[in-house]
Design a protein around this motif. Structure first.
Motif, short mmCIF file in Angstrom:
data_model
loop_
_atom_site.label_atom_id
_atom_site.label_comp_id
_atom_site.label_asym_id
_atom_site.label_seq_id
_atom_site.Cartn_x
_atom_site.Cartn_y
_atom_site.Cartn_z
N ALA A 365 1.80 3.18 -9.53
CA ALA A 365 2.16 4.47 -8.91
C ALA A 365 2.48 5.49 -10.00
O ALA A 365 2.03 6.64 -9.93
N PHE A 368 -0.74 6.67 -11.80
CA PHE A 368 -1.70 7.50 -11.08
C PHE A 368 -1.05 8.70 -10.36
O PHE A 368 -1.64 9.25 -9.43
N ASP A 400 3.54 6.68 -3.25
CA ASP A 400 3.41 7.71 -4.29
C ASP A 400 2.64 8.91 -3.75
O ASP A 400 2.00 8.82 -2.70
N ILE A 420 -11.30 1.29 -10.72
CA ILE A 420 -12.11 2.37 -10.13
C ILE A 420 -12.59 3.31 -11.24
O ILE A 420 -11.80 3.75 -12.08
N LEU A 433 -6.30 -6.65 -13.18
CA LEU A 433 -5.86 -7.92 -12.59
C LEU A 433 -4.54 -7.78 -11.83
O LEU A 433 -4.16 -8.66 -11.06
N LEU A 435 -3.34 -6.01 -9.26
CA LEU A 435 -3.27 -6.12 -7.79
C LEU A 435 -3.74 -7.49 -7.31
O LEU A 435 -3.24 -8.00 -6.31
#
Ligand code: ADP
Length: 478
Positions: A365, A368, A400, A420, A433, A435
């Motif tokens: 969070a 990003f 977030d 992503i 890795l 998540l």
């Protein structure tokens, strides 16, 4: 008449079954020849009777009756020899060719009316006709072929050929019954049709059910091998990760030491070296994070990650999380707060693993989100397992107001090494890795990790864990 019709129906059904179920097997072609020939034999008996009842000359059908009866014995013999492994494919073909040819030479005899004089129905309803010497010889050969087939099977009864015993016995009895004084041809074709049941069962067992059974066994063995290989891979990774971590820690330690020394000496000429050293330090820390993640993942996959549940006092737990996350959040000019919306003081879980999940989610969070807010909201919820049973769950929501995740990527972000790549210029400094491990850990703790997100608005990661407060556990144990 019924026997002939039933025989025809039965044998055509078996023929279709064999062709449909195990058409890929070559030796089924001979078996299909046998079943087809029994079918025409039964149908001919039926039609010749019908002709006699209607007062029509049945000689063509009488001919096909005896023709296919003889052909059946040739096919039977070929099937048995083939199953016994006595004849190669070529010899089976030659034997069949000779048999069929021997039958074909009788066609002129039939056409000149020399074969079936005086055909009529007996008072019992059986088809009767007089055989010429040529046809008698053929019938005798038919019986001999059947008997030979039976003898071969009995001699080899300890092999897979025994599956053909009952079928061969039936058709042999059938042929023998056509030799009796009352020449019950319908009964003999019926017995041949019954034999098709036994043969079909044998051929399906050999080509369909046995291979299925074998395929199942092969699959089980392959699965066990794959599982063992996977465990071996995890063991290897665990060993390797341990080996790699020690020198990496040394690199990081010495890099930091050198940087400190240089900063203290304030040697401006060495500024470039200082920045290079900081890059070495960052790369080494990234490598260490990657190794730690791989180690965790391999432990989870090898089912060697132990969960040590204990009572976690929530206020001090959240304080320690805040101490770690607040500086990270501040980097992106974000505010961070923990919002506890329930009155629970402690929970029974593994503090190390729970912390790992939350730090990972909150770290993401912070990574990003810029100029926004990051919240760790804690609440409880009733989860319905069925209509009448439910359990209490503790919810940790990491909210977030960051860049969010595109809808089509949401299902992928829990995959290992998935990061992503898009035009938002998001940082890919992680390992991809985090998540994956967090979701696996959540499941090991008896819960689940889910995500909702909207691009440009932010993301909500929800960790649900079964609420086993220590006092509840003590009560249920009492
Ligand atoms: P990494 O360690 O690379 O961050 P993760 O498995 O933790 O790997 O996350 C996978 C990807 O999911 C990230 O690379 C990022 O693109 C996306 N992601 C995770 N959390 C968030 C978030 N809070 N906001 C936006 N994107 C996120």
């Amino acid at each position: 008449m019924g026997f002939g019709l039933m025989g025809a129906v039965l044998s055509i059904a078996m023929l279709i079954l064999v062709l449909w179920q195990s058409h890929r097997h070559r030796d089924n072609q001979v078996m299909a020849g046998y079943l087809g020939s029994v079918f025409v034999w039964g149908a001919s008996i039926f039609l010749s009777r019908l002709c006699l009842l209607l007062g029509i000359n049945p000689q063509y059908f009488l001919f096909t009756t005896v023709f296919f009866m003889g052909l059946t014995s040739v096919f039977l013999f070929a099937v048995v020899c083939q199953q016994a492994g006595w004849l190669t494919k070529l010899w089976v073909r030659i034997a069949l060719g000779v048999g069929i040819l021997a039958r074909l030479v009788t066609i002129p005899l039939m056409l000149t009316g020399h074969m079936y004089a005086d055909s009529h129905l007996s008072p019992e309803g059986a088809v009767l006709y007089k055989l010429g010497p040529f046809e008698s010889t053929h019938t005798a050969i038919t019986n001999i072929l059947c008997l030979l087939s039976l003898i071969i099977i009995v001699k080899q009864r300890k092999t897979s050929l025994s599956a053909f015993f009952w079928g061969t016995l039936m058709v042999t009895l059938g042929f023998a019954s056509s030799f009796t004084p009352w020449r019950h041809y319908s009964l003999s074709s019926m017995l041949a049709a019954v034999s098709t049941l036994f043969f079909t069962a044998a051929i399906l067992k050999k080509h369909l059910f046995n291979p299925l059974h074998e395929a199942n066994n092969d699959l089980r063995v392959a699965k066990e091998l794959a599982e063992e290989a996977n465990k071996e891979k995890s063991r290897f990774l665990t060993r390797m990760s341990h080996e790699l971590r020690t020198p990496l820690n040394a690199i990081i330690g010495y890099t930091e030491l050198l940087m400190e020394e240089m900063q203290e000496a304030q040697r401006s000429t060495q500024l470039q070296t200082l920045s290079d050293l900081s890059k070495v330090g960052m790369a080494a820390r990234h490598l260490l994070a990657l190794i730690n993640d791989i180690l965790d993942l391999s432990r989870i996959e090898a089912q060697r990650l132990e969960i040590r549940a204990e009572a976690i006092p929530l206020s001090s737990f959240f304080a320690s999380i805040e101490a770690t996350i607040a500086p990270l959040a501040a980097k992106g000019n974000n505010s961070f707060r923990v919002d506890v919306q329930c009155s629970i003081d402690s929970v029974l879980s593994d503090p190390v693993r729970l912390r790992q999940i939350l730090i990972n989610l909150l770290g993401n969070a912070a990574k990003f989100t810029v100029d926004g807010t990051i919240t760790l909201a804690v609440s409880t919820e009733e989860q319905y397992l069925s209509k009448h049973t439910h359990r209490a769950m503790l919810l940790f929501r990491v909210i977030d107001t960051g860049i969010g995740i595109p809808k089509e990527r949401l299902s992928h972000i829990f995959e290992a090494f998935y990061q992503i790549q898009d035009e938002t210029g998001r940082s890919n400094s992680g390992t991809g890795l985090g998540l994956t491990i967090s979701r696996q850990l959540a499941r090991l703790l008896g819960g689940e990790l889910e995500v909702e997100s909207q691009v440009g608005k932010g993301s909500v990661f929800t960790l649900r864990l079964p609420l086993l407060s220590p006092d509840r556990l003590a009560k249920s144990a009492a």
